[in-house]
Design a protein around this motif. Sequence first.
Motif, PDB file in Angstrom:
ATOM      1  N   ASP A   1       1.988   1.883  -3.665  1.00  0.00           N
ATOM      2  CA  ASP A   1       1.028   2.036  -4.754  1.00  0.00           C
ATOM      3  C   ASP A   1       0.878   3.512  -5.117  1.00  0.00           C
ATOM      4  O   ASP A   1       0.441   4.324  -4.296  1.00  0.00           O
ATOM      5  CB  ASP A   1      -0.323   1.432  -4.370  1.00  0.00           C
ATOM      6  CG  ASP A   1      -1.139   1.068  -5.592  1.00  0.00           C
ATOM      7  OD1 ASP A   1      -0.542   0.736  -6.636  1.00  0.00           O
ATOM      8  OD2 ASP A   1      -2.376   1.111  -5.505  1.00  0.00           O
TER       9      ASP A   1
ATOM     10  N   SER B   1       2.191  -0.625  -7.054  1.00  0.00           N
ATOM     11  CA  SER B   1       2.946  -1.459  -6.110  1.00  0.00           C
ATOM     12  C   SER B   1       3.487  -2.712  -6.792  1.00  0.00           C
ATOM     13  O   SER B   1       4.582  -3.168  -6.464  1.00  0.00           O
ATOM     14  CB  SER B   1       2.102  -1.816  -4.885  1.00  0.00           C
ATOM     15  OG  SER B   1       0.955  -2.539  -5.249  1.00  0.00           O
TER      16      SER B   1
ATOM     17  N   GLU C   1       0.820  -1.212   0.000  1.00  0.00           N
ATOM     18  CA  GLU C   1       0.000   0.000   0.000  1.00  0.00           C
ATOM     19  C   GLU C   1       0.854   1.262   0.000  1.00  0.00           C
ATOM     20  O   GLU C   1       0.512   2.259  -0.634  1.00  0.00           O
ATOM     21  CB  GLU C   1      -0.943   0.020   1.213  1.00  0.00           C
ATOM     22  CG  GLU C   1      -1.857  -1.171   1.342  1.00  0.00           C
ATOM     23  CD  GLU C   1      -1.176  -2.429   1.886  1.00  0.00           C
ATOM     24  OE1 GLU C   1      -0.229  -2.329   2.714  1.00  0.00           O
ATOM     25  OE2 GLU C   1      -1.563  -3.523   1.441  1.00  0.00           O
TER      26      GLU C   1
END
Length: 151
Positions: free
Chosen positions: A119, A131, A116
């Motif tokens: 990304d 990602s 996360e």
Amino acid sequence: MENVFDAKVAQNYIDRINNLVEETHGLWGRMTVDQMLAHCCVSYEMVYEPERHKKPGAIAKFILKNFVKPKVVSEKAYPHDSPTAPQFLIKERKNFEEEKKRLIGYIQKTQQLGAEAFDGKESFSFGKLKSQEWNNMFAKHLNHHLSQFGV
């Protein structure tokens, strides 16, 4: 492609690195094992310590984004003796233990931050990456050089 954000995969890379010794020789190429570890750290330095590197200019960034990026972020493995970008060239010998410790720390930090955090993160040379593209870039580079040194 292995997932560098997975704890077991990250540990596998660390185990492979821990199998290296100062006397380990590459199966191809000219780098020594300490130079290879320092070379692998450059990808992470550009994420975590960007001030250590000069950002590419507009023309260089255009070339990198349009011609180099597809090769770097794809799942296709690098061929042996691939050309090395100038900022990744390590010309002098390095302290093996220090470089090993640095690389392991970067792998752990990347895994702990997770997919996360990467990304849409801006790459030093390629613009914003997904990602999965970050993963491919890190995994492919590590696998290429750890295989180069037989681990």
